[in-house]
Design a protein around this motif. Structure first.
Motif, mmCIF file in Angstrom:
data_model
loop_
_atom_site.group_PDB
_atom_site.id
_atom_site.type_symbol
_atom_site.label_atom_id
_atom_site.label_comp_id
_atom_site.label_asym_id
_atom_site.label_seq_id
_atom_site.Cartn_x
_atom_site.Cartn_y
_atom_site.Cartn_z
ATOM 1 N N VAL A 161 0.939 -1.241 0.044
ATOM 2 C CA VAL A 161 0.119 -0.092 0.002
ATOM 3 C C VAL A 161 0.841 1.257 -0.070
ATOM 4 C CG1 VAL A 161 -1.709 1.366 1.308
ATOM 5 C CG2 VAL A 161 -2.079 -1.162 1.150
ATOM 6 N N ALA A 162 1.814 1.218 0.873
ATOM 7 C CA ALA A 162 2.787 2.216 0.872
ATOM 8 C C ALA A 162 3.602 2.577 -0.356
ATOM 9 C CB ALA A 162 3.904 2.012 1.961
ATOM 10 N N ILE A 163 3.991 1.586 -0.772
ATOM 11 C CA ILE A 163 4.572 1.530 -2.509
ATOM 12 C C ILE A 163 3.883 2.189 -3.268
ATOM 13 C CG2 ILE A 163 5.715 0.135 -4.351
ATOM 14 C CD1 ILE A 163 6.892 -1.625 -1.978
ATOM 15 N N ASP A 164 2.420 1.499 -3.344
ATOM 16 C CA ASP A 164 1.418 2.244 -4.298
ATOM 17 C C ASP A 164 1.118 3.805 -4.345
ATOM 18 O OD1 ASP A 164 -0.492 -1.047 -4.513
ATOM 19 O OD2 ASP A 164 1.530 -0.302 -5.649
ATOM 20 N N PHE A 165 1.309 4.032 -2.984
ATOM 21 C CA PHE A 165 1.070 5.494 -2.743
ATOM 22 C C PHE A 165 2.174 6.226 -2.977
ATOM 23 C CE2 PHE A 165 -1.100 8.775 -0.702
ATOM 24 C CZ PHE A 165 -0.159 9.565 0.081
ATOM 25 N N LEU A 166 3.076 5.911 -2.553
ATOM 26 C CA LEU A 166 4.394 6.692 -2.857
ATOM 27 C C LEU A 166 4.873 6.546 -4.276
ATOM 28 C CD1 LEU A 166 6.103 5.946 0.546
ATOM 29 C CD2 LEU A 166 5.242 8.195 -0.144
#
Lengths: 226, 267
Positions: free
Chosen positions: A15-20
């Motif tokens: 989720v963090a990767i997709d957001f950033l």
């Protein structure tokens, strides 16, 4: 349990990767150029701006046509002459510190226009000086990334952005001249990092210079890679 | 020959294989392993500053799932090499216990305690298997220096993404790819060269598959290099700064062009 925990952490990380990991795309930037050119081409918008900005806007339009983002009949062509400044290159070079135009203290304001002038002069007398300073700039931008290109002496936000865009333009120009793809690589990064600040900006010299930086990158990609 | 190993993380397959295979060599003794602690705020901050989202992707791939998951089935992969040599344990901690090698966990390879420990060991060389910059205090400890295997051909391709940049710059297939064994100095991949080995792309090979294939090759090249160093069969050749350029992380748009270029190959 360990496996379940791993799955949860993995999901959160994803989720963090997709957001950033959401870099602005090529299509977004190209559409941005087209839309802004269209907006700025409306009557009385450009004519109220300084001569330098009008020159840069016209150059942006030429680049957009050259990069096939626009066709010539979509925009009104303008005579374009650069309101050149009187530059004493020798005095400027003699006044630079040993570290050149960029040092740990920052970028010396106004130095990029001189470097650009030297590229355009095409003189072998300055080849080593230009190459050395571009290499230093490249390393600085690549290492410091979004925090790069602060000015020394410190300047206001607008002036700092104008200089950053000048560096991007210089990188594109130098990339074409030297056929060194590392510089267009850095220009694309600079332009991407700047997008969020400029996406909803009103017409003015800062937006126009950003558009020029974007269009210079487009023309460079086309020239180097087709 | 007495060597120490510097490692970025205790689960590094590359570090584990280099340690295990080096230790098996009769004339070579691994006397110390120094591994970086990943749960260190300074390290996480500085690596995120340097790598951005790439760091999260690396953590996701290497820390959580290990190199095994995606590539175990690939016969040329580092995991397959591990299987073929029966690499024991699941981490450097396991391996160090099994082989009775002292292991220290530190926040940074350049810490004073690392320097103090390594200085007492009468080292012939230090083998670098990842973990960030190595500073002068560590570079100068052993007789031969700190040895690294770079995933590109020096002096031409220093720095990052040196698998992809030769593709962008190639005039004809295959691009100039391979690996270099060198002694580290304070510059980025500028230290004296011990050996180079070209490793060309295969027809229709993707960048991803090439990267998977080069990993076990780098392990073997490192082991071979250490053996030859021990036998005094390698001579270091200094690099001239002007002979190469430093490359940086490739922008996705340029990477896309590299992928496209790879698909256009002469008959």
């Amino acid at each position: 349990m360990k496996s379940a925990l791993k799955k949860i952490v993995s999901l959160l990380l994803q989720v963090a990767i997709d957001f950033l990991d959401n870099p602005v795309t090529k299509n977004e930037l190209q559409n941005f150029i087209i839309n802004k050119i269209s907006q700025l081409s409306q009557p009385n918008i450009i004519t109220g701006l300084p001569a330098k900005s009008q020159y840069e806007f016209n150059l942006t339009v030429q680049n957009a046509i050259g990069a096939k983002l626009l066709s010539a009949d979509q925009v009104q062509s303008q005579d374009n002459s650069d309101p050149k400044l009187d530059l004493d290159i020798s005095t400027w070079m003699a006044g630079l510190p040993k570290s050149g135009v960029i040092s740990p203290k920052g970028l010396i304001p106004g130095s990029i226009r001189n470097l650009l002038a030297l590229i355009n002069q095409n003189s072998s007398e300055y080849t080593a000086f230009v190459s050395d300073n571009f290499e230093r700039l490249l390393r600085h931008v690549e290492v410091r990334r979004e925090a790069s290109l602060f000015l020394n002496p410190k300047a206001d936000v607008k002036t700092t952005w104008l200089e950053k865009h000048a560096v991007s333009i210089a990188f594109s120009s130098y990339s074409r001249k030297s056929k060194d793809p590392r510089f267009i690589n850095a220009a694309l990064k600079l332009n991407g990092w700047a997008y969020a600040q400029h996406a909803n900006m009103n017409p003015g010299s800062q937006l126009i210079r950003y558009l020029l930086a974007l269009s210079e990158a487009e023309i460079t990609v086309k020239e180097l890679f087709s | 020959m007495r060597i120490a190993i510097l490692s970025p993380i205790h689960t590094s397959f590359y570090s584990r294989l280099v340690t295990f295979l080096t230790h098996k060599e009769p004339q070579i003794e691994v006397v110390q392993i120094v591994v970086r602690n990943i749960w260190n705020w300074q390290r996480i901050k500085s690596e995120y500053k340097r790598d951005g989202v790439r760091l999260l992707k690396k953590v996701h791939r290497k820390l959580l799932w290990g190199e095994n998951t995606a590539v175990a089935s690939l016969e040329n992969s580092i995991a397959a090499l591990g299987d073929s040599v029966k690499l024991p344990g699941r981490s450097l901690v396991d391996l160090a216990k099994q082989l009775n090698i002292p292991l220290m966990t530190v926040n940074d390879h350049n810490e004073q305690q690392v320097q103090d420990t390594l200085a007492t060991l009468n080292l012939d060389a230090i083998v670098f298997t990842g973990g960030g910059l190595v500073r002068k205090n560590i570079l100068n400890i052993s007789k031969l220096g700190v040895i690294n295997c770079h995933a590109g051909l020096l002096p031409n391709y220093r720095g990052m993404d040196v698998v992809e940049w030769p593709i962008i710059e190639m005039n004809s297939f295959p691009p100039q790819t391979g690996m270099t064994l060198h002694i580290m100095d304070k510059g980025v991949d500028t230290g004296p060269i011990l050996a180079t080995k070209p490793l060309p792309f295969r027809p229709n090979e993707t960048i991803k598959d090439f990267r998977l294939r080069i990993e076990p090759e780098m392990v073997q090249f490192m082991i071979e290099g250490i053996k030859r160093l021990e036998a005094n069969k390698l001579k270091a050749r200094p690099q001239v700064k002007e002979d190469g350029k430093q490359y940086f992380v490739m922008h996705p748009r340029i990477k896309e062009l590299a992928n496209k270029k790879l698909n256009i190959k002469p008959d």
